[in-house]
Motif scaffolding. Structure first.
Motif, PDB file in Angstrom:
ATOM      1  N   LEU A  12       1.112  -1.192  -0.023  1.00 13.31           N
ATOM      2  CA  LEU A  12       0.453  -0.029   0.073  1.00 13.31           C
ATOM      3  C   LEU A  12       1.134   1.441  -0.114  1.00 13.31           C
ATOM      4  O   LEU A  12       1.838   1.018   0.386  1.00 13.31           O
ATOM      5  N   ALA A  13       0.629   2.238  -0.909  1.00 14.43           N
ATOM      6  CA  ALA A  13       0.917   2.748  -1.364  1.00 14.43           C
ATOM      7  C   ALA A  13       1.237   4.420   0.464  1.00 14.43           C
ATOM      8  O   ALA A  13       0.425   4.572   0.844  1.00 14.43           O
ATOM      9  N   HIS A  14       2.559   4.439   0.774  1.00 21.20           N
ATOM     10  CA  HIS A  14       2.971   6.155   1.719  1.00 21.20           C
ATOM     11  C   HIS A  14       2.474   5.792   3.072  1.00 21.20           C
ATOM     12  O   HIS A  14       1.979   6.479   3.673  1.00 21.20           O
ATOM     13  N   ARG A  15       2.837   4.548   3.212  1.00 18.42           N
ATOM     14  CA  ARG A  15       2.418   3.986   4.303  1.00 18.42           C
ATOM     15  C   ARG A  15       3.815   2.735   5.026  1.00 18.42           C
ATOM     16  O   ARG A  15       4.027   1.951   3.698  1.00 18.42           O
ATOM     17  N   ALA A  16       3.761   3.143   6.040  1.00 15.45           N
ATOM     18  CA  ALA A  16       4.333   2.250   6.576  1.00 15.45           C
ATOM     19  C   ALA A  16       4.649   1.031   6.658  1.00 15.45           C
ATOM     20  O   ALA A  16       3.099   0.586   7.568  1.00 15.45           O
ATOM     21  N   ARG A  17       5.558  -0.715   6.632  1.00 15.41           N
ATOM     22  CA  ARG A  17       4.837  -1.616   6.713  1.00 15.41           C
ATOM     23  C   ARG A  17       4.095  -1.655   6.399  1.00 15.41           C
ATOM     24  O   ARG A  17       3.231  -2.978   6.683  1.00 15.41           O
ATOM     25  N   ALA A  18       2.981  -1.643   5.117  1.00 18.41           N
ATOM     26  CA  ALA A  18       2.140  -2.007   4.589  1.00 18.41           C
ATOM     27  C   ALA A  18       2.410  -2.898   3.404  1.00 18.41           C
ATOM     28  O   ALA A  18       2.294  -2.837   2.088  1.00 18.41           O
ATOM     29  N   ILE A  19       2.666  -4.720   3.993  1.00 18.58           N
ATOM     30  CA  ILE A  19       3.149  -4.888   3.009  1.00 18.58           C
ATOM     31  C   ILE A  19       1.662  -5.963   3.692  1.00 18.58           C
ATOM     32  O   ILE A  19       1.875  -6.609   4.560  1.00 18.58           O
ATOM     33  N   GLU A  20       0.859  -7.089   2.508  1.00 20.77           N
ATOM     34  CA  GLU A  20       0.568  -7.461   2.305  1.00 20.77           C
ATOM     35  C   GLU A  20       0.550  -8.479   1.591  1.00 20.77           C
ATOM     36  O   GLU A  20       0.949  -8.495   0.322  1.00 20.77           O
ATOM     37  N   ILE A  21       0.685 -10.378   2.293  1.00 20.07           N
ATOM     38  CA  ILE A  21       0.714 -11.235   1.516  1.00 20.07           C
ATOM     39  C   ILE A  21      -0.093 -11.562   1.027  1.00 20.07           C
ATOM     40  O   ILE A  21      -1.254 -12.332   1.236  1.00 20.07           O
ATOM     41  N   THR A  22      -0.647 -12.182  -0.650  1.00 20.06           N
ATOM     42  CA  THR A  22      -1.357 -12.316  -1.572  1.00 20.06           C
ATOM     43  C   THR A  22      -1.510 -13.476  -1.315  1.00 20.06           C
ATOM     44  O   THR A  22      -2.634 -14.447  -1.558  1.00 20.06           O
ATOM     45  N   ARG A  23      -0.374 -14.360  -1.375  1.00 21.59           N
ATOM     46  CA  ARG A  23      -0.206 -15.628  -1.773  1.00 21.59           C
ATOM     47  C   ARG A  23       0.927 -16.474  -0.814  1.00 21.59           C
ATOM     48  O   ARG A  23       2.379 -15.875  -1.279  1.00 21.59           O
ATOM     49  N   LEU A  24       0.687 -17.661  -0.650  1.00 23.52           N
ATOM     50  CA  LEU A  24       2.444 -18.439  -0.793  1.00 23.52           C
ATOM     51  C   LEU A  24       2.607 -19.306  -1.445  1.00 23.52           C
ATOM     52  O   LEU A  24       2.139 -20.093  -2.580  1.00 23.52           O
ATOM     53  N   PRO A  25       4.664 -19.553  -1.948  1.00 25.11           N
ATOM     54  CA  PRO A  25       4.535 -20.554  -2.584  1.00 25.11           C
ATOM     55  C   PRO A  25       3.650 -21.841  -2.282  1.00 25.11           C
ATOM     56  O   PRO A  25       4.168 -22.196  -0.621  1.00 25.11           O
ATOM     57  N   GLU A  26       3.990 -22.621  -3.020  1.00 29.82           N
ATOM     58  CA  GLU A  26       3.551 -24.576  -2.134  1.00 29.82           C
ATOM     59  C   GLU A  26       4.802 -24.707  -1.230  1.00 29.82           C
ATOM     60  O   GLU A  26       4.334 -25.800   0.159  1.00 29.82           O
ATOM     61  N   THR A  27       6.218 -24.290  -1.032  1.00 33.60           N
ATOM     62  CA  THR A  27       6.693 -24.984  -0.700  1.00 33.60           C
ATOM     63  C   THR A  27       6.289 -24.089   0.397  1.00 33.60           C
ATOM     64  O   THR A  27       6.883 -25.042   2.196  1.00 33.60           O
TER      65      THR A  27
END
Length: 111
Positions: A57-72
């Motif tokens: 998310l732009a202009h926000r600190a630590r604004a990372i969202e995991i949308t999917r994970l690899p199978e491993t």
């Protein structure tokens, strides 16, 4: 397909979000992956975003969202390796090498 560093970073972010409820800072990610600069983290984050594993998310600190994970990471394993058996007949020696089917080769030291 992710590089080892990308997978390591995604795993670190995932574990940190599960543990603390918030993603790590760029400095924390840099230290965890033993990188010298935050620009290396920025490149890895951008690559993960382009591949659809995270969203920022732009202009926000630590604004990372995991949308999917690899199978491993979903299965908890890191290797992702599963051997496969190939069906088929073993190769036979060709005649152009001077060996006929069913004939053995003699090696040095044999009488």
């Amino acid at each position: 397909m992710l590089t080892k560093k990308q997978l390591d970073l995604l795993e670190f972010i995932h574990k940190r979000v599960q543990r603390d409820g918030v993603p790590p800072s760029f400095d924390e990610m840099k230290e965890a992956l033993q990188l010298r600069s935050k620009s290396g983290i920025h490149r890895l984050i951008t690559a993960l975003e382009e591949r659809g594993y995270i969203r920022r998310l732009a202009h926000r600190a630590r604004a990372i969202e995991i949308t999917r994970l690899p199978e491993t990471l979903e299965t908890g394993g890191r290797s992702g390796f599963s051997p496969k058996v190939i069906d088929g007949e073993p190769r036979r020696h060709s005649r152009r090498h001077g060996v006929r089917e069913g004939q053995a080769l003699r090696t040095r030291g044999q009488g």
